[in-house]
Design a protein around this motif. Structure first.
Motif, short mmCIF file in Angstrom:
data_model
loop_
_atom_site.label_atom_id
_atom_site.label_comp_id
_atom_site.label_asym_id
_atom_site.label_seq_id
_atom_site.Cartn_x
_atom_site.Cartn_y
_atom_site.Cartn_z
N SER A 1 0.84 -1.19 0.00
CA SER A 1 0.00 0.00 0.00
C SER A 1 0.87 1.24 0.00
O SER A 1 2.00 1.22 0.50
CB SER A 1 -0.93 0.03 1.22
OG SER A 1 -0.19 0.18 2.42
N ILE A 2 0.34 2.30 -0.57
CA ILE A 2 1.04 3.58 -0.64
C ILE A 2 0.39 4.56 0.34
O ILE A 2 -0.84 4.66 0.40
CB ILE A 2 1.00 4.14 -2.07
CG1 ILE A 2 1.76 3.21 -3.01
CG2 ILE A 2 1.59 5.55 -2.13
CD1 ILE A 2 1.63 3.59 -4.46
N PHE A 3 1.21 5.24 1.10
CA PHE A 3 0.74 6.22 2.07
C PHE A 3 0.28 7.48 1.35
O PHE A 3 1.02 8.09 0.58
CB PHE A 3 1.89 6.54 3.03
CG PHE A 3 1.56 7.55 4.09
CD1 PHE A 3 0.33 7.57 4.71
CD2 PHE A 3 2.52 8.49 4.47
CE1 PHE A 3 0.04 8.51 5.70
CE2 PHE A 3 2.26 9.42 5.46
CZ PHE A 3 1.00 9.43 6.07
N ASP A 4 -0.97 7.87 1.60
CA ASP A 4 -1.54 9.06 0.97
C ASP A 4 -2.27 9.88 2.03
O ASP A 4 -3.47 10.12 1.93
CB ASP A 4 -2.46 8.69 -0.18
CG ASP A 4 -2.82 9.87 -1.07
OD1 ASP A 4 -2.09 10.89 -1.02
OD2 ASP A 4 -3.82 9.79 -1.80
N ASP A 5 -1.54 10.26 3.05
CA ASP A 5 -2.04 11.11 4.12
C ASP A 5 -3.13 10.42 4.94
O ASP A 5 -2.82 9.58 5.75
CB ASP A 5 -2.50 12.45 3.56
CG ASP A 5 -2.72 13.50 4.64
OD1 ASP A 5 -2.15 13.37 5.73
OD2 ASP A 5 -3.48 14.47 4.41
N LEU A 6 -4.38 10.72 4.70
CA LEU A 6 -5.47 10.17 5.51
C LEU A 6 -5.90 8.78 5.07
O LEU A 6 -6.70 8.14 5.76
CB LEU A 6 -6.68 11.11 5.49
CG LEU A 6 -6.44 12.54 5.95
CD1 LEU A 6 -7.75 13.30 6.02
CD2 LEU A 6 -5.71 12.59 7.29
N THR A 7 -5.38 8.32 3.96
CA THR A 7 -5.70 6.97 3.49
C THR A 7 -4.43 6.28 3.01
O THR A 7 -3.42 6.93 2.74
CB THR A 7 -6.71 6.99 2.32
OG1 THR A 7 -6.14 7.70 1.21
CG2 THR A 7 -8.02 7.64 2.72
N ILE A 8 -4.53 4.96 2.92
CA ILE A 8 -3.54 4.20 2.19
C ILE A 8 -4.23 3.65 0.95
O ILE A 8 -5.43 3.38 0.96
CB ILE A 8 -2.92 3.06 3.03
CG1 ILE A 8 -4.01 2.07 3.47
CG2 ILE A 8 -2.14 3.62 4.21
CD1 ILE A 8 -3.48 0.78 4.05
N CYS A 9 -3.46 3.47 -0.12
CA CYS A 9 -4.02 3.00 -1.39
C CYS A 9 -3.21 1.78 -1.84
O CYS A 9 -1.98 1.85 -1.93
CB CYS A 9 -3.97 4.10 -2.45
SG CYS A 9 -4.73 3.65 -4.02
N TYR A 10 -3.89 0.69 -2.10
CA TYR A 10 -3.21 -0.55 -2.48
C TYR A 10 -2.71 -0.47 -3.93
O TYR A 10 -3.49 -0.22 -4.85
CB TYR A 10 -4.13 -1.75 -2.32
CG TYR A 10 -4.44 -2.06 -0.88
CD1 TYR A 10 -3.51 -2.69 -0.07
CD2 TYR A 10 -5.68 -1.72 -0.32
CE1 TYR A 10 -3.79 -2.97 1.26
CE2 TYR A 10 -5.97 -2.00 1.00
CZ TYR A 10 -5.02 -2.63 1.79
OH TYR A 10 -5.30 -2.90 3.10
N ALA A 11 -1.42 -0.72 -4.12
CA ALA A 11 -0.81 -0.66 -5.45
C ALA A 11 -0.45 -2.03 -5.98
O ALA A 11 -0.37 -2.22 -7.20
CB ALA A 11 0.44 0.22 -5.42
N ILE A 12 -0.19 -3.00 -5.10
CA ILE A 12 0.07 -4.39 -5.50
C ILE A 12 -0.74 -5.28 -4.58
O ILE A 12 -0.76 -5.08 -3.34
CB ILE A 12 1.56 -4.77 -5.38
CG1 ILE A 12 2.43 -3.86 -6.26
CG2 ILE A 12 1.78 -6.22 -5.75
CD1 ILE A 12 3.93 -4.12 -6.10
N ARG A 13 -1.42 -6.29 -5.15
CA ARG A 13 -2.20 -7.23 -4.35
C ARG A 13 -1.95 -8.63 -4.88
O ARG A 13 -2.04 -8.87 -6.08
CB ARG A 13 -3.69 -6.90 -4.42
CG ARG A 13 -3.98 -5.41 -4.23
CD ARG A 13 -5.30 -5.17 -3.59
NE ARG A 13 -5.26 -5.46 -2.16
CZ ARG A 13 -6.28 -5.22 -1.32
NH1 ARG A 13 -7.40 -4.73 -1.80
NH2 ARG A 13 -6.18 -5.51 -0.05
N ARG A 14 -1.60 -9.53 -3.98
CA ARG A 14 -1.39 -10.93 -4.34
C ARG A 14 -2.38 -11.77 -3.55
O ARG A 14 -2.29 -11.91 -2.35
CB ARG A 14 0.05 -11.35 -4.04
CG ARG A 14 1.07 -10.67 -4.93
CD ARG A 14 0.95 -11.15 -6.37
NE ARG A 14 1.88 -10.48 -7.28
CZ ARG A 14 1.58 -9.42 -8.01
NH1 ARG A 14 0.37 -8.88 -7.94
NH2 ARG A 14 2.48 -8.88 -8.80
N GLN A 15 -3.36 -12.32 -4.27
CA GLN A 15 -4.52 -12.94 -3.66
C GLN A 15 -4.20 -14.32 -3.10
O GLN A 15 -3.39 -15.07 -3.64
CB GLN A 15 -5.62 -13.06 -4.71
CG GLN A 15 -6.95 -13.58 -4.21
CD GLN A 15 -7.99 -13.57 -5.30
OE1 GLN A 15 -7.75 -13.03 -6.38
NE2 GLN A 15 -9.13 -14.15 -5.04
#
Length: 276
Positions: free
Chosen positions: A127-141
């Motif tokens: 996940s990437i830190f974006d201040d008030l949220t984190i945003c998933y950039a890579i996901r391995r199911q």
């Protein structure tokens, strides 16, 4: 995941004391309104009428009509399957592709997370830190997941996510207080911590232990550990997560088994990569 529309159509007259001031002379209102139209779809992923978009974006219908027509011609919107309403267009994916290939950390992290997933047999994420949220950039199911929980681009509030708390553990107390003060501390599940003091305690625990452990807070039945990824200045920019099921693991046994793996992967990614 809906609920994170950040409309740029209208700006606050008095910006938050923790946020940088916006120069109204430089801000292009029409562009902000176009972005607000696109962001309306975060709350409603299916086809929407002009009026529905207007309500979510906080704009009048005539403005939305012009914005939607322009975005349709550029490929960022498309007509619904029956020719009625508007949906996001494939050009949105083009910009996601551009983002993913633009940051060396994501390229470097891909083989690391592939190996981590093979070794853990659980879901692993960056996940990437974006201040008030984190945003998933890579996901391995792993073998069982909720559909939306496997998608790149999903956002989770920083305050209640394993990655977010691992990142906050690498920030100063003042920076943590700023995130909590500016966050909408709304529970995602009945077990989400929303009391600022309780969240601070978890951040302090993550500082002591070197990883964050969260269970049942963003998804009931899920347990996750995370460690922060640091840039060349030792500032947190991302996090490595490993997530599993509480039907198979207790929180304590999960942390004991997987926190060293998350720490090793995060350590391998830290230090050499500059931020954007």
């Amino acid at each position: 995941m809906g609920g994170f529309v950040n409309s740029l159509a209208t700006l606050p007259e008095q910006p938050d004391e923790d946020s940088p001031a916006i120069d109204q002379r430089q801000f292009v209102n029409s562009l902000g309104k176009g972005i607000a139209v696109l962001e309306a779809f975060s709350s409603h992923p299916g086809a929407m009428s002009l009026q529905e978009i207007a309500d979510l974006a906080g704009l009048d219908k005539s403005t939305v009509q012009r914005m939607a027509y322009t975005l349709l011609q550029l490929g960022y919107l498309r007509k619904g399957l029956d020719g009625r309403g508007f949906c996001l267009g494939t050009k949105v994916l083009d910009r996601a592709f551009d983002f993913l290939r633009s940051w060396p950390l994501i390229e470097r992290a891909t083989p690391v997370l592939n190996e981590l997933q093979l070794g853990s047999h659980e879901r692993v994420d960056l996940s990437i830190f974006d201040d008030l949220t984190i945003c998933y950039a890579i996901r391995r199911q792993s073998k069982r997941q909720t559909f939306y929980a496997t998608l790149v681009g999903r956002r989770i509030p920083t305050f209640c996510s394993s990655g977010g708390r691992a990142i906050m553990a690498r920030l100063s107390d003042g920076e943590v207080d700023s995130i909590l003060r500016r966050s909408d501390l709304i529970a995602l599940t009945p077990k989400t911590l929303t009391d600022p003091d309780a969240i601070r305690e978890e951040v302090q625990r993550a500082r002591r232990e070197g990883f964050s452990l969260v269970h049942d807070e963003s998804l009931i039945g899920e347990v996750a550990v995370a460690c922060a990824v640091l840039d060349h200045r030792a500032r947190p920019v991302a996090a490595v997560h490993i997530a599993g099921s509480l039907s198979e693991w207790s929180p304590e046994s999960f942390a004991k088994r997987f926190s060293p793996l998350a720490a090793e992967a995060a350590g391998a990614l830290s230090g050499a990569i500059a931020p954007f």
